[in-house]
Design a protein around this motif. Structure first.
Motif, mmCIF file in Angstrom:
data_model
loop_
_atom_site.group_PDB
_atom_site.id
_atom_site.type_symbol
_atom_site.label_atom_id
_atom_site.label_comp_id
_atom_site.label_asym_id
_atom_site.label_seq_id
_atom_site.Cartn_x
_atom_site.Cartn_y
_atom_site.Cartn_z
ATOM 1 N N SER A 150 0.820 -1.224 0.000
ATOM 2 C CA SER A 150 0.000 0.000 0.000
ATOM 3 C C SER A 150 0.847 1.264 0.000
ATOM 4 O O SER A 150 0.308 2.372 0.047
ATOM 5 N N CYS A 151 2.155 1.130 -0.058
ATOM 6 C CA CYS A 151 3.057 2.288 -0.060
ATOM 7 C C CYS A 151 3.451 2.662 -1.480
ATOM 8 O O CYS A 151 3.411 1.841 -2.400
ATOM 9 N N HIS A 152 3.856 3.906 -1.659
ATOM 10 C CA HIS A 152 4.371 4.340 -2.953
ATOM 11 C C HIS A 152 5.673 3.610 -3.290
ATOM 12 O O HIS A 152 6.365 3.094 -2.410
ATOM 13 N N TYR A 153 5.995 3.602 -4.570
ATOM 14 C CA TYR A 153 7.333 3.192 -4.988
ATOM 15 C C TYR A 153 8.359 4.093 -4.286
ATOM 16 O O TYR A 153 8.141 5.296 -4.124
ATOM 17 N N PHE A 171 20.393 -8.586 -10.529
ATOM 18 C CA PHE A 171 19.175 -8.321 -9.747
ATOM 19 C C PHE A 171 17.933 -8.698 -10.570
ATOM 20 O O PHE A 171 17.128 -7.829 -10.928
ATOM 21 N N PRO A 172 17.741 -9.992 -10.882
ATOM 22 C CA PRO A 172 16.599 -10.400 -11.713
ATOM 23 C C PRO A 172 15.236 -9.925 -11.191
ATOM 24 O O PRO A 172 14.353 -9.616 -12.007
ATOM 25 N N PRO A 173 14.997 -9.866 -9.861
ATOM 26 C CA PRO A 173 13.677 -9.413 -9.402
ATOM 27 C C PRO A 173 13.303 -8.017 -9.891
ATOM 28 O O PRO A 173 12.112 -7.730 -10.075
ATOM 29 N N LEU A 174 14.283 -7.158 -10.103
ATOM 30 C CA LEU A 174 13.982 -5.790 -10.533
ATOM 31 C C LEU A 174 13.560 -5.721 -11.999
ATOM 32 O O LEU A 174 13.090 -4.679 -12.458
ATOM 33 N N ALA A 175 13.718 -6.821 -12.714
ATOM 34 C CA ALA A 175 13.229 -6.894 -14.090
ATOM 35 C C ALA A 175 11.978 -7.765 -14.170
ATOM 36 O O ALA A 175 11.542 -8.122 -15.265
ATOM 37 N N GLY A 176 11.399 -8.111 -13.030
ATOM 38 C CA GLY A 176 10.241 -8.994 -12.994
ATOM 39 C C GLY A 176 8.930 -8.258 -12.775
ATOM 40 O O GLY A 176 8.831 -7.042 -12.974
ATOM 41 N N ARG A 177 7.921 -9.000 -12.335
ATOM 42 C CA ARG A 177 6.600 -8.436 -12.056
ATOM 43 C C ARG A 177 6.002 -9.192 -10.859
ATOM 44 O O ARG A 177 6.345 -10.350 -10.588
ATOM 45 N N LEU A 178 5.082 -8.542 -10.178
ATOM 46 C CA LEU A 178 4.336 -9.205 -9.110
ATOM 47 C C LEU A 178 3.250 -10.092 -9.703
ATOM 48 O O LEU A 178 2.696 -9.790 -10.772
ATOM 49 N N PRO A 185 -4.840 -1.925 -2.756
ATOM 50 C CA PRO A 185 -4.789 -0.993 -1.625
ATOM 51 C C PRO A 185 -4.391 0.415 -2.049
ATOM 52 O O PRO A 185 -3.835 0.628 -3.132
ATOM 53 N N LYS A 186 -4.673 1.364 -1.178
ATOM 54 C CA LYS A 186 -4.306 2.762 -1.395
ATOM 55 C C LYS A 186 -3.409 3.222 -0.248
ATOM 56 O O LYS A 186 -3.380 2.622 0.824
ATOM 57 N N GLU A 232 0.707 -1.957 -7.713
ATOM 58 C CA GLU A 232 0.627 -1.814 -9.169
ATOM 59 C C GLU A 232 1.765 -2.547 -9.871
ATOM 60 O O GLU A 232 1.792 -2.618 -11.111
ATOM 61 N N GLY A 233 2.697 -3.101 -9.089
ATOM 62 C CA GLY A 233 3.771 -3.888 -9.683
ATOM 63 C C GLY A 233 3.280 -5.139 -10.382
ATOM 64 O O GLY A 233 4.061 -5.826 -11.063
ATOM 65 N N HIS A 234 2.010 -5.458 -10.237
ATOM 66 C CA HIS A 234 1.421 -6.554 -11.018
ATOM 67 C C HIS A 234 1.368 -6.185 -12.504
ATOM 68 O O HIS A 234 1.401 -7.068 -13.371
#
Length: 580
Positions: free
Chosen positions: A38-41, A73-80, A211-212, A135-137
Motif C-alpha cells: 500500500s506504499c508508494h514506490y 538483480f533479476p527481481p527488478l526486471a520482474g513483475r508481481l 490498496p491505497k 501496481e507492480g502486477h
C-alpha cells in the motif's frame, strides 16, 4: 529563484532487459514485504555535475550498464503475481525495467541544492509519481530516469517498495554505478534466499482494485534539508551521554556503561554478556543496563523535541517517534547482510508531549535507545506472529498530529555511486511516501560522520523548528554558504566543506575509561568492578590483536592466523599491549 515549475520535459521512454536470462525461481513476498503493497514506490536519486560524454553517448552507456546490472538483480526486471490462494509472488520473468530520459534546460545544480526548501522540480526527476507498490502486477518493478540539467545530470530510481527496502535499493544503485565505471566483479552480490522467519504462509487479503496509501497525498507541506556537521553531532552525543556514562539511578558509577559500546567495538559476544551479568550483580540492579546512546539516537531526540515543541501539543497528548530498524543482523540466525527484499520493522517509542519537553534531551534520547535496544530476535518474531494473526498493510502517516516517522539511514552508501565521472553532489528523493512528520536520514557528502536530515512538515511546524533555539544550535551554521559554494563548482573534484569524524571508540579507549573513572574514587563497588574486569580487559586485548592479525593475513590473501600469531596475541593480552 525563478519558478522552475513545468521545467522538465520528457524526451523518451524505453524498456531495458537483463543481459542474461534469469534462472531465479519465483520469490514469495515476506511479512516485511507484503505490508508495503500500500506504499508508494521508493524514489531516491543522485545529483551529479555534467559528465564529459554527450547526452546520446551517456544514455547508451547507462542503458547497457543497467542491462548488465539487472542480470545481478533479476527481481527488478520482474513483475508481481498473485496465486489462486492469495499469495503474492515476485516473478523473475525478465519483463524488463523502464528507462526514461528527460531534459530540464533551465535548471542548474545550484537551483536544486542552493535554496532553503527542496524545490518542487526535484519531484519531476522521478518516474511513477504516485504509483502504489501493488501496481507492480501491471507495471515494471523499477524505473530509472536520467534528467539532463543545464550544468549537471540527475539519476533517479523508482523501485517497488514491496520488493526492496533501503538496504537492497542502495545495493542495487551501488552495483549499477560499479558496472557503469567498468567494474567486472561487483562488490556485493544480493542474497535471494527465502528460508527465514519472515517467510510466512499467512495471506494478506486485498480490497477490490488494490490498496491505497493511508495518508493525505495533497496536504500542504514544506520539505527542507537540515545538515549537521561532525563536530556538532559529536558535541550533541557527548552532552547526551555525559551523565549516563558516569552514574546509574542510585548515583553509583555505571561500570557496564563503559563496557557496553557494542555498536562500535569488537567485543560483542557471550563474554560481554557474562560481564554484563557480573557487573549488574555488583551494582545491585535487576534491570538491564543500556549501552551508550548513539549519535543518531541523540540527533533523533533533538528533532523529536523540536517538532513536539513546534506543534504546540497538549502536555497530556501521547507522541510517537517511529524508526525503521534493519533486522538482518538482529535475527538469530542472522540474515545475510545483502538479503534482498524488505527486512525492516517499525519500532515505535511513546511519550507524552509533556514528558518530551519537560525532561531533558538525555531522557528523550534514552527512550529511543531503550526501544531500539530491545528490538532483538524475540521481539522481531513476536511482531511477525502478531502480523500473521492479523495480516494488514502498513499504516503510513501522521494520524493524530503527534507522530514522527524516521526512514532511510545515514549508514547507507549513497555517495559511493560514482558512475564514472565523480561521486554525487547531493542525494534527493521524490514525492513518494511523504507526509507531515516524515523524516529521511542521509549521510553527509563528506561520508565521515556528518548527517543530512530531509524533513517534511506542515508549514507552520517547519517554521517552528526553524526558530527553535535548541534545534538550530546544532545545525550546520555554514550549510547555506557551503551549498552555494558546492553548486557553483562544476568540477567532479569538488569536496564538501565539513570536517572528518574521528575513528570509532575502540578497545584501548574503553579500557582507559574504566581506569580513569576509578581515579580518586573510594567506592568499593568500583574496586570490585576493576578486579572482575581485569581478565575481561585481557580478553578484549587478545581479541583485538587476533583481529589485527587476521586483517594483515587477509591483505596477503590468507584467511588463517598462524599458531605463532595466536600465541603472540595471547601474550599481548596478558601484558596489555595493543601494538600490532
Amino acid at each position: 529563484m525563478p519558478s522552475l515549475e513545468n521545467s522538465v520535459t520528457l524526451i523518451s521512454r524505453s524498456r531495458v532487459f537483463p543481459d542474461q536470462k534469469s534462472t531465479l525461481a519465483d520469490l514469495k513476498l515476506s511479512v516485511s514485504d507484503l505490508p508495503m503493497l500500500s506504499c508508494h514506490y521508493i524514489q531516491k536519486g543522485c545529483l551529479f555535475t555534467r559528465p564529459h560524454l554527450p547526452p546520446h553517448a551517456l544514455l547508451s552507456h547507462l542503458k547497457h550498464s543497467l542491462s548488465l546490472t539487472l542480470s545481478h538483480f533479476p527481481p527488478l526486471a520482474g513483475r508481481l503475481s498473485t496465486s489462486q490462494d492469495g499469495h503474492v509472488f515476485l516473478s523473475c520473468n525478465d519483463a524488463g525495467a523502464d528507462f526514461v530520459f528527460a531534459v530540464a534546460e533551465s535548471v542548474r545544480v545550484r537551483d536544486v541544492i542552493g535554496g532553503t526548501d527542496v524545490p518542487d522540480v526535484v519531484k519531476s526527476f522521478f518516474s511513477y509519481d504516485g504509483a502504489v507498490s501493488y501496481e507492480g502486477h501491471n507495471r515494471p518493478i523499477l524505473a530509472v530516469q536520467v534528467t539532463e540539467l543545464n550544468d549537471g545530470v540527475f539519476i533517479g530510481c523508482s523501485v517497488n517498495h514491496a520488493v526492496t527496502d533501503g538496504t537492497s535499493l542502495w545495493n542495487f544503485i551501488n552495483t549499477f554505478a560499479e558496472v557503469s565505471r567498468g567494474v567486472e566483479n561487483v562488490t556485493r552480490q544480493p542474497d535471494f534466499t527465502r528460508e527465514n522467519v519472515l517467510i510466512s504462509p499467512a495471506v494478506l487479503k486485498m480490497p477490490h482494485g488494490g490498496p491505497k496509501v493511508t495518508f493525505n497525498e495533497n496536504e500542504p507541506l514544506r520539505e527542507r534539508i537540515f545538515s549537521f556537521s561532525r563536530e556538532q553531532i559529536l558535541e550533541l552525543k557527548e552532552m547526551v551521554n555525559k551523565k549516563r556514562s558516569s552514574t546509574v539511578g542510585n548515583g553509583d558509577i555505571n561500570g557496564f556503561e563503559v563496557f557496553g559500546k557494542q555498536s562500535n567495538d569488537k567485543l560483542n559476544g557471550k563474554e560481554n554478556g557474562k560481564l554484563t551479568e557480573m557487573l549488574e550483580s555488583l551494582l545491585g540492579r535487576n534491570d538491564a543496563v543500556s549501552v551508550e546512546i548513539s549519535s543518531f539516537q541523540s540527533l533523533c531526540a533533538l528533532l523529536w523535541r523540536a517538532i513536539t515543541r513546534a506543534r504546540k501539543l497538549p502536555s497530556s497528548q501521547t507522541t510517537t517517534f517511529r524508526m525503521a530498524v534493519n533486522v538482518r543482523h538482529r535475527l538469530r540466525p542472522k540474515l545475510d547482510p545483502e538479503y534482498f527484499g524488505n527486512a525492516i520493522q517499525s519500532v515505535p517509542t511513546f511519550a507524552t508531549a509533556g514528558e518530551v519537553l519537560s525532561r531533558d534531551l538525555r531522557w528523550t534520547a534514552d527512550q529511543l535507545n531503550q526501544s531500539v535496544a530491545a528490538h532483538q530476535d524475540g521481539k522481531i518474531r513476536s511482531v511477525v506472529a502478531d502480523w500473521e494473526a492479523n495480516p494488514r498493510c502498513f499504516p503510513l502517516g501522521n494520524f493524530d498530529g503527534a507522530m514522527v516517522t524516521m526512514g532511510s539511514s545515514p549508514r547507507f552508501p549513497m555517495y559511493d555511486n560514482d558512475f564514472g565521472w565523480g561521486k554525487p553532489v547531493a542525494v534527493r528523493s521524490g514525492r513518494a511516501n511523504k507526509f507531515d512528520g516524515k523524516i529521511s536520514a542521509f549521510p553527509g557528502r563528506d561520508e565521515k560522520g556528518s548527517v543530512d536530515l530531509e524533513v517534511v512538515l506542515a508549514p507552520e511546524t517547519m517554521a517552528g523548528i526553524e526558530s527553535d533555539g535548541e534545534f538550530m544550535r546544532y545545525t550546520h551554521k555554514k550549510c547555506q554558504k557551503d551549498q552555494k559554494t558546492l553548486s557553483e563548482s562544476h568540477s567532479s573534484h569538488v569536496e564538501a566543506l565539513v570536517p572528518v569524524e574521528p575513528r570509532p571508540h575502540g578497545t584501548f579507549n574503553t579500557i582507559r575509561e574504566v581506569y580513569d573513572e576509578a581515579v580518586g574514587s573510594a567506592s568499593s563497588k568500583v574496586l570490585k568492578i576493576l578486579q572482575v574486569s581485569n581478565p575481561s580487559m585481557q580478553f578484549m586485548l587478545y581479541k583485538d590483536n587476533v583481529s589485527k592479525a587476521e586483517e594483515k593475513r587477509a591483505m596477503k590473501g590468507s584467511n588463517n592466523v598462524t599458531a605463532l600469531e595466536e600465541l603472540d596475541a595471547i601474550m599481548k593480552g596478558f601484558t596489555g599491549s595493543t601494538k600490532g
